[in-house]
Enzyme design. Sequence first.
Site, short mmCIF file in Angstrom:
data_model
loop_
_atom_site.label_atom_id
_atom_site.label_comp_id
_atom_site.label_asym_id
_atom_site.label_seq_id
_atom_site.Cartn_x
_atom_site.Cartn_y
_atom_site.Cartn_z
N GLU A 209 -79.79 -16.55 -28.74
CA GLU A 209 -79.09 -15.81 -29.80
C GLU A 209 -77.67 -16.29 -30.03
OE1 GLU A 209 -80.83 -14.41 -27.29
OE2 GLU A 209 -81.98 -12.68 -28.01
N GLY B 93 -85.79 -12.15 -28.77
CA GLY B 93 -86.57 -10.92 -28.64
C GLY B 93 -87.94 -11.16 -28.03
N GLU C 128 -87.35 -11.10 -24.43
CA GLU C 128 -87.04 -9.70 -24.08
C GLU C 128 -88.31 -8.86 -24.06
OE1 GLU C 128 -83.95 -9.60 -27.20
OE2 GLU C 128 -82.64 -8.84 -25.63
N ALA D 49 -86.67 -12.04 -32.50
CA ALA D 49 -86.61 -11.10 -33.62
C ALA D 49 -86.66 -11.94 -34.89
CB ALA D 49 -85.32 -10.31 -33.54
N1 CO8 Z 1 -87.48 -15.49 -37.11
C1 CO8 Z 1 -88.02 -15.80 -38.30
N2 CO8 Z 1 -88.75 -16.91 -38.52
C2 CO8 Z 1 -88.91 -17.76 -37.48
C3 CO8 Z 1 -88.36 -17.51 -36.22
C4 CO8 Z 1 -87.62 -16.29 -36.04
N3 CO8 Z 1 -87.09 -15.93 -34.85
N4 CO8 Z 1 -88.67 -18.54 -35.40
C5 CO8 Z 1 -89.40 -19.39 -36.12
N5 CO8 Z 1 -89.54 -18.93 -37.39
C6 CO8 Z 1 -90.25 -19.56 -38.52
C7 CO8 Z 1 -89.48 -20.77 -39.05
O1 CO8 Z 1 -88.48 -20.34 -39.94
C8 CO8 Z 1 -90.57 -21.54 -39.73
O2 CO8 Z 1 -90.88 -20.93 -40.97
P1 CO8 Z 1 -90.97 -21.84 -42.33
O3 CO8 Z 1 -92.17 -22.72 -42.07
O4 CO8 Z 1 -91.17 -20.83 -43.39
O5 CO8 Z 1 -89.72 -22.62 -42.40
C9 CO8 Z 1 -91.79 -21.29 -38.81
O6 CO8 Z 1 -91.48 -20.11 -38.06
C10 CO8 Z 1 -92.04 -22.43 -37.84
O7 CO8 Z 1 -90.82 -22.67 -37.14
P2 CO8 Z 1 -90.17 -24.14 -36.99
O8 CO8 Z 1 -90.51 -24.99 -38.20
O9 CO8 Z 1 -88.73 -23.95 -36.68
O10 CO8 Z 1 -90.97 -24.68 -35.72
P3 CO8 Z 1 -90.48 -25.77 -34.67
O11 CO8 Z 1 -91.68 -26.10 -33.84
O12 CO8 Z 1 -89.76 -26.89 -35.35
O13 CO8 Z 1 -89.39 -25.02 -33.76
C11 CO8 Z 1 -88.52 -23.15 -32.47
C12 CO8 Z 1 -89.77 -23.94 -32.94
C13 CO8 Z 1 -87.69 -24.03 -31.52
C14 CO8 Z 1 -89.02 -21.92 -31.73
C15 CO8 Z 1 -87.66 -22.75 -33.69
O14 CO8 Z 1 -88.50 -22.12 -34.66
C16 CO8 Z 1 -86.54 -21.78 -33.37
O15 CO8 Z 1 -85.52 -22.20 -32.85
N6 CO8 Z 1 -86.72 -20.49 -33.73
C17 CO8 Z 1 -85.69 -19.49 -33.58
C18 CO8 Z 1 -85.54 -19.06 -32.13
C19 CO8 Z 1 -84.42 -18.04 -32.01
O16 CO8 Z 1 -83.27 -18.31 -32.31
N7 CO8 Z 1 -84.79 -16.84 -31.55
C20 CO8 Z 1 -83.84 -15.78 -31.36
C21 CO8 Z 1 -83.80 -14.89 -32.56
S1 CO8 Z 1 -82.53 -13.68 -32.50
C22 CO8 Z 1 -83.19 -12.45 -31.51
O17 CO8 Z 1 -84.30 -12.52 -31.06
C23 CO8 Z 1 -82.28 -11.26 -31.28
C24 CO8 Z 1 -82.92 -10.29 -30.30
C25 CO8 Z 1 -82.50 -8.90 -30.55
C26 CO8 Z 1 -83.49 -7.86 -30.02
C27 CO8 Z 1 -84.87 -8.04 -30.56
C28 CO8 Z 1 -85.85 -7.08 -30.01
C29 CO8 Z 1 -87.25 -7.55 -30.20
#
Ligand code: CO8
Length: 258
Positions: free
Chosen positions: A132, A109, A112, A66
């Site tokens: 999460e 998400g 999911e 998400a």
């Molecule tokens: N939301 C918003 N932006 C994101 C997300 C995200 N989930 N994941 C990555 N991005 C963005 C980063 O902020 C970054 O943007 P910017 O360049 O503007 O800083 C861009 O994407 C590239 O990401 P990274 O620089 O972090 O790329 P890396 O290769 O270094 O890392 C990762 C990749 C490991 C995937 C890392 O981006 C990461 O850990 N992302 C978050 C993963 C996460 O925590 N996901 C869970 C989110 S919470 C959730 O999903 C709750 C579910 C509830 C139900 C949802 C129903 C659909």
Amino acid sequence: MSAYETIHVEQRERVTLITLDRPKALNALNAQVLAELLDALAAFDADEGQGCAVITGSEKAFAAGADIKEMSAMGFAEMYGSNHFSGWEQFARTRKPVIAAVAGYALGGGCELAMMCDFILAADTAQFGQPEIKLAVSPGMGGSQRLAHAVGKAKAMEMVLTGRMMGAEEAERAGLVSRIVPAADLVEEAVKTAATIAGMAPLAVLANKEMVNAAFEMPLAQGVQFERRLFNGLFGSDDQTEGMAAFVEKRPGQWKGK
Ligand code: CO8
């Protein structure tokens, strides 16, 4: 809705290929992605010319979760009051089959969403996780339940509590994905698999999907009864007569969807 900004939709004969396309956010699932996906899926489900859908992302990410930036400003009242993620439940109610073709990250998400599809084909680069807890929250769209059903309590609990990712091979061994294919072949293989399904008699496809899903909702005896009723019901279709005649006459069946 016709012009989408966060997804691409392409029809390949009877297969609808939906590609998530928010590369700068690793396909994070914000409200716009949800609205566009639901719109595209509703059109797919209603279109008699379409038999199976594939949802995929990019080489780097199926979807990284998400949208954390969108969620970060929200409080309990807004999240609970607006029933924020409830739209995703509509996704899981799609009647025709939907295959997830996952390369790269399928996190939160994103994992999911993949699990809401009917099955997952994984590229060898796929990484699944429910991280999460690292954000001090939890899965919010069925992840704790569907992951536990797919891989059992031990792995689901470890993944949800530690946020560790599971690679494609472990995911296949654990039963989360149906098969692993080389990343370069992922979309073509998924479309080919979808075309096989889309070539089956449409009512039989709906019934087969419904009865397998019943296994996750019903006790065994009730599920077996449910299967039998649908099986008996298919004998009321023209396509059953045609399917069995075609077998006897050694020719492909010609389906009417009736
Ligand atoms: N939301 C918003 N932006 C994101 C997300 C995200 N989930 N994941 C990555 N991005 C963005 C980063 O902020 C970054 O943007 P910017 O360049 O503007 O800083 C861009 O994407 C590239 O990401 P990274 O620089 O972090 O790329 P890396 O290769 O270094 O890392 C990762 C990749 C490991 C995937 C890392 O981006 C990461 O850990 N992302 C978050 C993963 C996460 O925590 N996901 C869970 C989110 S919470 C959730 O999903 C709750 C579910 C509830 C139900 C949802 C129903 C659909």
